[in-house]
Design an enzyme around this catalytic site. Structure first.
Site, PDB file in Angstrom:
ATOM      1  N   ASP A 169      -0.471  -3.322  12.545  1.00 24.86           N
ATOM      2  CA  ASP A 169      -0.005  -3.816  11.251  1.00 24.86           C
ATOM      3  C   ASP A 169       0.250  -5.317  11.364  1.00 24.86           C
ATOM      4  OD1 ASP A 169       2.016  -4.626   9.169  1.00 24.86           O
ATOM      5  OD2 ASP A 169       1.748  -2.533   8.569  1.00 24.86           O
ATOM      6  N   THR A 175      -0.878   7.558  -1.000  1.00 25.07           N
ATOM      7  CA  THR A 175      -2.196   7.449  -1.647  1.00 25.07           C
ATOM      8  C   THR A 175      -3.060   6.347  -1.052  1.00 25.07           C
ATOM      9  OG1 THR A 175      -1.426   5.860  -3.315  1.00 25.07           O
ATOM     10  CG2 THR A 175      -1.146   8.219  -3.803  1.00 25.07           C
ATOM     11  N   ASP A 228       3.835  -6.578  10.321  1.00 25.07           N
ATOM     12  CA  ASP A 228       4.857  -6.269  11.308  1.00 25.07           C
ATOM     13  C   ASP A 228       4.749  -7.164  12.533  1.00 25.07           C
ATOM     14  OD1 ASP A 228       6.097  -4.302   9.833  1.00 25.07           O
ATOM     15  OD2 ASP A 228       4.959  -2.661  10.728  1.00 25.07           O
ATOM     16  N   ARG A 236       0.832  -1.187   0.000  1.00 29.73           N
ATOM     17  CA  ARG A 236       0.000   0.000   0.000  1.00 29.73           C
ATOM     18  C   ARG A 236       0.876   1.250   0.000  1.00 29.73           C
ATOM     19  NH1 ARG A 236      -4.314   0.522   4.722  1.00 29.73           N
ATOM     20  NH2 ARG A 236      -2.414   0.900   5.920  1.00 29.73           N
TER      21      ARG A 236
END
Length: 209
Positions: free
Chosen positions: A200, A108, A203, A104
């Site tokens: 996340d 944006t 992660d 990602r």
């Protein structure tokens, strides 16, 4: 219209609560993700077609059942989706595995494809696309488009946690693909992270916090 299935089994809810806890380390996070993936896979494969066969038990000949029709393929969205593959393979060891690499863009929030490797007969298989998080829905939608470009017509999407925005995106872009999730969370925040979410997933799986 695409259906949203929230797999709300008590064991899944319990394990997901542990995963949400920021104190849970990578080892436990990975193990729990695999366990939930297997539990969800049990529900996701509930409608696989069966056919009768004749077998010989140690006692007598009898009629039994075997899975018929299309075989399965598991396709994780890299990198976090890898964490869900082993759990599903424990359930269906003969499934083939493909990979779609997306990330990602931090500015944006749109998906960028950098890798796509799929089984040669992917178009003849029931495909389970997996990614722990369904946030904006951009990565999932793009990966589904890639699968359809390779001729896939029977696809299911499985995630751990979903945001309403991501569900709406996938349903709008791919109304033929059902969504399976362990939890439908509240919303996305200003950084496009799921709230309350679990951080996340990549992660936390790989310890790259």
């Amino acid at each position: 219209m695409s259906k949203l299935h929230v797999v709300d089994h008590p064991l899944i809810a319990h394990k997901l609560s542990i995963m949400r806890n920021k104190k849970t380390g990578s080892k436990d996070f990975r193990e729990l993700l695999n366990e939930i993936a297997m539990l969800m896979g049990y529900e996701l494969t509930r409608d696989l077609p069966l056919e009768k066969i004749t077998i010989d038990t140690p006692v007598e000949r009898t009629q039994a059942y075997t899975i018929s029709g299309k075989k399965l393929a598991i396709v994780p969205i890299l990198r976090a989706g890898i964490g869900m593959v082993d759990g599903l393979l424990d359930l269906v060891p003969v499934a083939k595995v493909g990979h779609i690499g997306l990330y990602r863009d931090p500015e944006t929030h749109l998906p960028v494809t950098y890798y796509c490797k799929l089984p040669s007969d992917i178009d003849r298989r029931i495909v389970i696309l997996v990614d722990p998080m369904l946030a904006t829905g951009g990565s999932a939608s793009d990966a589904l488009t890639k699968l359809k470009e390779h001729g896939c017509t029977h696809i299911k999407f499985m995630c751990l946690v979903a945001a309403p925005e991501g569900v709406a995106k996938v349903q709008a872009d791919h109304p033929d693909v059902d969504i399976f999730t362990a939890a439908l969370d509240e919303r996305l925040n200003d950084h496009a992270y799921i709230v309350p979410g679990l951080g996340d997933a990549g992660d936390r799986i790989f310890g790259t916090l």
